[in-house]
Design an enzyme around this catalytic site. Structure first.
Site: not given
Length: 270
Positions: A106, A127, A139, A177
């Site tokens: 991540s 991800h 992702e 994130n």
């Protein structure tokens, strides 16, 4: 689980048979929950679905010995670059030329991992989000070396397991994130300055922004150690970026082993 449930042959690799037994049991329990909803009025079809999915799944403690017949390797081990690079370097020696490698990291740089192998063009990021069976997003990360063919294969695989892929370059935190972690850190700073209580900040973001959890609840859910690890890593990459500045309060809680839900206390007590 989602790869096996969508008809792929899966080998789950971990460090011991004990962990693998626990993982398989966890997948079985999770599948039971899924089938209760999915096959509510057809229990026989549900049981068949579980049986079929588990048939697609085998386990091993030796990645090198099973990787020779693999099309895609997804790594989801500890968030430590050295450990990941060591794994990829080892598997690179045994995997066929066609095999694509992907990391579920991540926050770490995919390019650095790709450079530990001889297959930079067949390397990318996948991800997934927690809990994976429920969350629709993946992702798909391409490095400057990821080939178009590899990128398309990763996009296709994500769709084949029933997810909605988005693509992003290999930039800190990718999309989610990169926006989420600075937001959580900004909430901590707001509280640190004494501008608002953590309870009020959580209520404000739930009722005002429609988020399912407030930032402090989310930090406790993610784990304060994980959040600190990410922000520290980004801070070392970009020390002058105020978004990535460490938080004294977060550091203190981690030092006191108050890591959130998993330890019974973080910003809140559980």
């Amino acid at each position: 689980q989602i790869a096996a449930a969508s008809g792929h042959t899966v080998v789950l690799v971990d460090q011991s048979d004990e962990i693998l037994k626990k993982s398989t049991k966890g997948i079985e329990e999770s599948l039971k929950r899924v089938t209760k909803k999915k096959f509510a009025d057809k229990p026989e079809a549900g049981a068949e679905f579980i049986k079929k999915t588990l048939k697609n799944l085998t386990t091993s403690t030796d990645g090198a010995s099973v990787v020779h017949s693999t099309d895609l390797v997804i790594e989801a081990i500890v968030e430590n670059l050295e450990v990941k690079n060591h794994l990829f370097k080892t598997l690179d020696k045994f995997a066929p030329e066609r095999t694509i490698f992907a990391s579920n990291t991540s926050s770490l740089q995919i390019t650095t991992m790709a450079n530990a192998t001889t297959r930079q063009d067949r390397f990318g990021g996948l991800h997934f989000f927690n809990p994976v069976p429920m969350m629709k997003l993946v992702e798909v990360i391409r490095t400057p070396m990821t080939s178009q063919k590899t990128f398309e294969s990763l996009m296709d695989f994500s769709k084949a397991v029933g997810k909605s892929p988005v693509s992003c370059k290999d930039t800190p935190g990718f999309i989610v994130n990169r926006l989420l972690v600075p937001y959580m850190m900004e909430a901590v700073r707001l509280f640190e300055r004494g501008d608002a209580s953590k309870e009020d900040i959580d209520v404000a973001m739930k009722l005002g922004a429609g988020y399912p959890m407030g930032p402090f609840e989310l930090l406790d859910y993610v784990g304060l150690d994980t959040s600190k690890y990410i922000i520290d890593g980004w801070h070392s990459l970009e020390p002058n970026n105020p978004l990535f500045a460490p938080s004294p309060l977060l550091n203190k809680l981690v030092e006191e082993k108050k890591l959130g839900k998993k330890t019974g206390e973080g910003f809140y007590k559980y």
